[in-house]
Write a protein that holds these residues in place. Structure first.
Motif, PDB file in Angstrom:
ATOM      1  N   ALA A 210     -20.955 125.629  -8.999  1.00 50.01           N
ATOM      2  CA  ALA A 210     -21.350 124.058  -9.021  1.00 50.01           C
ATOM      3  C   ALA A 210     -21.617 123.597 -10.512  1.00 50.01           C
ATOM      4  O   ALA A 210     -22.008 124.472 -11.363  1.00 50.01           O
ATOM      5  N   ALA A 211     -21.816 122.453 -10.764  1.00 46.60           N
ATOM      6  CA  ALA A 211     -22.010 121.858 -12.152  1.00 46.60           C
ATOM      7  C   ALA A 211     -22.764 120.404 -11.754  1.00 46.60           C
ATOM      8  O   ALA A 211     -22.340 119.554 -10.790  1.00 46.60           O
ATOM      9  N   ASP A 212     -23.296 119.816 -12.790  1.00 45.23           N
ATOM     10  CA  ASP A 212     -23.775 118.578 -12.927  1.00 45.23           C
ATOM     11  C   ASP A 212     -24.146 118.236 -14.098  1.00 45.23           C
ATOM     12  O   ASP A 212     -24.575 118.762 -15.060  1.00 45.23           O
ATOM     13  N   ILE A 213     -23.793 116.828 -14.577  1.00 43.31           N
ATOM     14  CA  ILE A 213     -24.332 116.091 -15.785  1.00 43.31           C
ATOM     15  C   ILE A 213     -25.612 115.047 -15.489  1.00 43.31           C
ATOM     16  O   ILE A 213     -25.413 114.471 -14.508  1.00 43.31           O
ATOM     17  N   SER A 214     -26.492 115.046 -16.105  1.00 46.11           N
ATOM     18  CA  SER A 214     -27.863 114.376 -15.997  1.00 46.11           C
ATOM     19  C   SER A 214     -27.387 112.948 -16.220  1.00 46.11           C
ATOM     20  O   SER A 214     -26.375 112.755 -16.713  1.00 46.11           O
ATOM     21  N   PRO A 215     -28.235 111.961 -15.655  1.00 40.65           N
ATOM     22  CA  PRO A 215     -27.889 110.434 -15.546  1.00 40.65           C
ATOM     23  C   PRO A 215     -27.716 109.912 -16.715  1.00 40.65           C
ATOM     24  O   PRO A 215     -26.883 109.070 -17.077  1.00 40.65           O
ATOM     25  N   ASP A 216     -28.379 110.410 -17.937  1.00 38.69           N
ATOM     26  CA  ASP A 216     -28.514 110.013 -19.235  1.00 38.69           C
ATOM     27  C   ASP A 216     -27.239 110.772 -19.995  1.00 38.69           C
ATOM     28  O   ASP A 216     -26.818 110.215 -21.179  1.00 38.69           O
ATOM     29  N   GLY A 217     -26.775 111.568 -19.336  1.00 38.27           N
ATOM     30  CA  GLY A 217     -25.267 112.281 -19.969  1.00 38.27           C
ATOM     31  C   GLY A 217     -25.896 113.100 -21.196  1.00 38.27           C
ATOM     32  O   GLY A 217     -24.680 113.902 -21.708  1.00 38.27           O
ATOM     33  N   LYS A 218     -26.967 113.672 -21.307  1.00 40.09           N
ATOM     34  CA  LYS A 218     -27.404 114.589 -22.488  1.00 40.09           C
ATOM     35  C   LYS A 218     -27.532 116.065 -21.730  1.00 40.09           C
ATOM     36  O   LYS A 218     -28.018 116.901 -22.583  1.00 40.09           O
ATOM     37  N   ARG A 219     -27.558 116.175 -20.648  1.00 37.49           N
ATOM     38  CA  ARG A 219     -27.839 117.366 -20.180  1.00 37.49           C
ATOM     39  C   ARG A 219     -27.031 118.019 -19.089  1.00 37.49           C
ATOM     40  O   ARG A 219     -26.373 117.171 -18.273  1.00 37.49           O
ATOM     41  N   LEU A 220     -26.399 119.220 -19.471  1.00 37.49           N
ATOM     42  CA  LEU A 220     -25.402 119.738 -18.391  1.00 37.49           C
ATOM     43  C   LEU A 220     -25.694 121.083 -17.831  1.00 37.49           C
ATOM     44  O   LEU A 220     -26.192 121.878 -18.394  1.00 37.49           O
ATOM     45  N   LEU A 221     -25.812 121.226 -16.361  1.00 37.20           N
ATOM     46  CA  LEU A 221     -26.059 122.361 -15.810  1.00 37.20           C
ATOM     47  C   LEU A 221     -24.760 122.993 -15.060  1.00 37.20           C
ATOM     48  O   LEU A 221     -23.955 122.350 -14.265  1.00 37.20           O
ATOM     49  N   VAL A 222     -24.636 124.335 -15.209  1.00 34.75           N
ATOM     50  CA  VAL A 222     -23.502 125.075 -14.528  1.00 34.75           C
ATOM     51  C   VAL A 222     -24.213 126.261 -13.843  1.00 34.75           C
ATOM     52  O   VAL A 222     -24.962 126.973 -14.370  1.00 34.75           O
ATOM     53  N   LYS A 223     -23.690 126.194 -12.455  1.00 33.39           N
ATOM     54  CA  LYS A 223     -24.274 127.300 -11.599  1.00 33.39           C
ATOM     55  C   LYS A 223     -23.482 128.167 -11.266  1.00 33.39           C
ATOM     56  O   LYS A 223     -22.424 127.934 -10.840  1.00 33.39           O
ATOM     57  N   ALA A 224     -23.619 129.613 -11.611  1.00 29.59           N
ATOM     58  CA  ALA A 224     -22.981 130.774 -11.044  1.00 29.59           C
ATOM     59  C   ALA A 224     -23.857 131.323  -9.747  1.00 29.59           C
ATOM     60  O   ALA A 224     -25.011 130.736  -9.524  1.00 29.59           O
ATOM     61  N   LYS A 225     -23.336 132.209  -9.120  1.00 29.66           N
ATOM     62  CA  LYS A 225     -23.875 132.708  -7.960  1.00 29.66           C
ATOM     63  C   LYS A 225     -25.130 133.113  -8.319  1.00 29.66           C
ATOM     64  O   LYS A 225     -26.255 133.084  -7.505  1.00 29.66           O
ATOM     65  N   SER A 226     -25.363 134.065  -9.470  1.00 27.04           N
ATOM     66  CA  SER A 226     -26.890 134.630  -9.597  1.00 27.04           C
ATOM     67  C   SER A 226     -27.254 134.017 -11.018  1.00 27.04           C
ATOM     68  O   SER A 226     -28.564 134.372 -11.355  1.00 27.04           O
TER      69      SER A 226
END
Length: 290
Positions: A210-226
């Protein structure tokens, strides 16, 4: 030094790099509906405070479930008319088009089952409902973006504040391809896509999930299984940002954790796993007193 060892060192250094500080996850509630058993995506509403959207992957009807982020209770079931769930793997919320004040839910029909179906590998765009007072409602597909590539699947979808759509392929070791999809909405013929950008992570599973960009566009999350990885993106260049070592954030391991999102302010993040009665975890910044 081998490539594998170098990547392992990068991951180790990233975990120790100074960056945003978050508390360990707290359980806000449990998903009580037994029909939400393969929650593979998560996205925060931009119109309704405290609402998260989730969906099952392959095997379900074309449903999105609106849940309350404070206790994980079900608020509404959204049926997507004009869509088919071959293998829905992730959700994102962002502007429907560049400069638009209308927000859309983006659905990635990009899982392994989709890759083997000529009618799939589709991004569905659906306008967010203006009201969630009805327990059941139907939404129409606003548009579709069809593509083809050589990757087996993607479980990670992102949409930035300019309505650009990004995918990360799911591969053994997590070093997935990161691709920015062309804005070819509404075309019947899939557009071939490829990229030379790959995640600089090393895992022991097929990742990312999974992944997500913050609403302001300045932060990025990427999820691995662990793991949960973080990048700062002050200039909006996500492809360049993910070539740098990430920072590892707190994560309570979920046996089948495939969903992550920022909250609607981009301050905290949520995770949710597949299965029955799974907890909804919230990870708050360290300066928040619970």
């Amino acid at each position: 030094m081998t490539v594998q060892l170098l990547l392992a060192l990068i991951s180790c250094v990233a975990a120790q790099t100074t960056g945003p500080q978050f508390q360990n996850g707290k359980v806000n509630g449990y998903i009580e509906e037994t029909f939400i058993d393969e929650a593979s995506g998560l996205a925060a509403s931009r119109l309704h405070d405290g609402i998260l959207y989730t969906q099952n992957d392959h095997g379900d009807a074309p449903h999105i479930y609106a849940i309350n982020s404070s206790d994980a209770s079900l608020v509404s079931i959204l049926t997507i008319s004009g869509a088919e769930n071959h293998d829905w793997e992730d959700l994102a919320v962002g502007p429907c088009t560049q400069g638009s004040s209308t927000f859309c839910i983006y659905i990635a029909d990009t899982g392994y089952s989709s890759a083997n179906d000529d009618e799939a590998n589709i991004i569905y765009r659906v306008q967010e409902p203006t009201s969630l007072t009805d327990e059941h409602q139907t939404l129409n597909v606003d548009s579709t973006l069809r593509f083809s590539w050589n990757e087996e699947e993607s479980q990670a979808l992102m949409v930035d504040p300019q309505a650009n759509v990004y995918l990360i392929s799911n591969v053994r070791s997590g070093r997935g391809m990161v691709v920015k999809l062309p804005q070819v909405w509404g075309q019947a013929v899939p557009t071939p896509v490829s990229s030379s950008t790959f995640l600089p992570i090393l895992t022991t599973h097929h990742d990312p999930t999974a992944a997500d960009i913050s609403p302001d566009g300045k932060r990025l999350l990427v999820k691995a299984k662990s793991h949960v990885f973080y990048w700062s993106v002050p200039d909006g260049d996500y492809l360049a940002a993910v070539t740098k070592p990430p920072i590892e954030l707190p994560y309570i391991h979920e046996s089948l954790g495939e969903a992550i999102c920022w909250d609607d302010k981009g301050e905290a993040y949520f995770t949710l796993g597949e299965g029955h009665f799974k907890p909804l975890y919230e990870y708050l910044p360290v300066n928040v007193i619970v």
